[in-house]
Design a protein around this motif. Sequence first.
Motif, PDB file in Angstrom:
ATOM      1  N   ARG A 136      40.598  37.473  46.545  1.00 41.24           N
ATOM      2  CA  ARG A 136      39.167  37.729  46.775  1.00 41.24           C
ATOM      3  C   ARG A 136      38.673  36.957  47.993  1.00 41.24           C
ATOM      4  NH1 ARG A 136      34.244  36.884  42.356  1.00 41.24           N
ATOM      5  NH2 ARG A 136      32.549  37.491  43.752  1.00 41.24           N
ATOM      6  N   ASN A 148      24.508  41.464  36.288  1.00 41.94           N
ATOM      7  CA  ASN A 148      25.337  40.883  37.346  1.00 41.94           C
ATOM      8  C   ASN A 148      26.053  41.967  38.145  1.00 41.94           C
ATOM      9  OD1 ASN A 148      24.668  38.232  36.812  1.00 41.94           O
ATOM     10  ND2 ASN A 148      26.414  37.868  35.475  1.00 41.94           N
ATOM     11  N   SER A 178      32.385  41.000  40.059  1.00 41.96           N
ATOM     12  CA  SER A 178      31.367  40.471  39.157  1.00 41.96           C
ATOM     13  C   SER A 178      31.893  40.405  37.727  1.00 41.96           C
ATOM     14  CB  SER A 178      30.113  41.347  39.224  1.00 41.96           C
ATOM     15  OG  SER A 178      29.157  40.926  38.269  1.00 41.96           O
ATOM     16  N   HIS A 193      34.969  40.231  36.793  1.00 41.79           N
ATOM     17  CA  HIS A 193      36.037  39.233  36.721  1.00 41.79           C
ATOM     18  C   HIS A 193      35.450  37.831  36.534  1.00 41.79           C
ATOM     19  CE1 HIS A 193      39.918  37.366  37.457  1.00 41.79           C
ATOM     20  NE2 HIS A 193      39.391  36.649  38.450  1.00 41.79           N
ATOM     21  N   THR A 194      34.400  37.524  37.303  1.00 38.55           N
ATOM     22  CA  THR A 194      33.736  36.222  37.170  1.00 38.55           C
ATOM     23  C   THR A 194      33.136  36.067  35.769  1.00 38.55           C
ATOM     24  OG1 THR A 194      33.226  36.168  39.533  1.00 38.55           O
ATOM     25  CG2 THR A 194      31.916  34.747  38.099  1.00 38.55           C
ATOM     26  N   ASP A 195      32.474  37.121  35.289  1.00 38.85           N
ATOM     27  CA  ASP A 195      31.868  37.064  33.951  1.00 38.85           C
ATOM     28  C   ASP A 195      32.917  36.892  32.864  1.00 38.85           C
ATOM     29  OD1 ASP A 195      29.276  37.251  34.844  1.00 38.85           O
ATOM     30  OD2 ASP A 195      29.151  39.425  34.609  1.00 38.85           O
ATOM     31  N   ALA A 234      25.675  30.155  34.066  1.00 40.26           N
ATOM     32  CA  ALA A 234      26.233  31.510  34.134  1.00 40.26           C
ATOM     33  C   ALA A 234      26.016  32.288  32.848  1.00 40.26           C
ATOM     34  CB  ALA A 234      27.720  31.437  34.465  1.00 40.26           C
ATOM     35  N   ARG A 237      33.391  33.059  32.953  1.00 38.29           N
ATOM     36  CA  ARG A 237      32.230  32.234  32.629  1.00 38.29           C
ATOM     37  C   ARG A 237      31.638  32.549  31.248  1.00 38.29           C
ATOM     38  NH1 ARG A 237      30.257  29.609  37.289  1.00 38.29           N
ATOM     39  NH2 ARG A 237      32.129  29.001  38.421  1.00 38.29           N
TER      40      ARG A 237
END
Length: 288
Positions: free
Chosen positions: A2, A91, A29, A31-33, A75, A36
């Motif tokens: 990324r 998100n 987005s 993937h981050t969620d 988050a 977190r």
Amino acid sequence: ARTTFENLTGAHTNPELQKIERAMAPKFSAHTDAIRLNSALFARIVTLHDTREQLGLDPESKRLLERTYQDFVRAGAKLGEADKGKLRTLNSEIATLMTTFTQNVLKERDASAVVIDTREELAGLSDAEIVTAAAAAKKAGKDGKFLIALQNTTGQPPLASLKNRAVRERIMAASLARGSHGGEFDNRAVVAAIAKKRAERAALLGYPNHAAYQLEDQTIGGVAVLNKLLAQLAPPAVANARREAADIQAIVDAEKGGFQVAAWDWDFYAEKVRTARYALDESQLKPY
């Protein structure tokens, strides 16, 4: 992967990369969620955070643990599953909108380049700058003309050098109108949608507005402190701008310009004020 991809789209983008960027924005987005908002992972972080004083951590490691815990909470890690679902959706929508906004800014900048018909109108620019403008025009299919590309900033460097006031005004007008004059790359609706989604996300996370959410984690500490600081800065900043305007107007009048200084005159005549007052010519620094 990324990080490398975002470096490419930031510095060497092209239509193919932009297409991939639009497709990947909601996936990044998500993937981050997935990290977190992972309840089991957050539970482990909470266990460490709650016992951090007994872990014998050095100051750096302790700070890292506290920062990680704070990032997860901000988050949405403490939300219930239903609200986590809403947050994931928000998100994803914000990520997609932000990608659209960024790409529109770039495309609008390119589309707003100012076409100049004659070399004489570019008096004040260096030979190298004029050659660059001619090459840009040729590349755009306007051979024999000159193209002044806009920078993605609130200021346009040629305004400090161009002697032709009408050309300066055209460049300033093109710069100010970017993203807000209709057309394919108009960003007004996108900005409104981003603001709405950010407000919804802030409310979901327990904040009165997006500004409060953002500033909680910044040096300033909060909206009230920031507004107080801006209120303190505004009067002297305005007074200083008026003094500078008077200095510039004096130069215009001395040269019998016959006009009231406007935004597109500011950089050009500010250079003259600096030269007259301090014997400073910034053009001499350009080669370095």
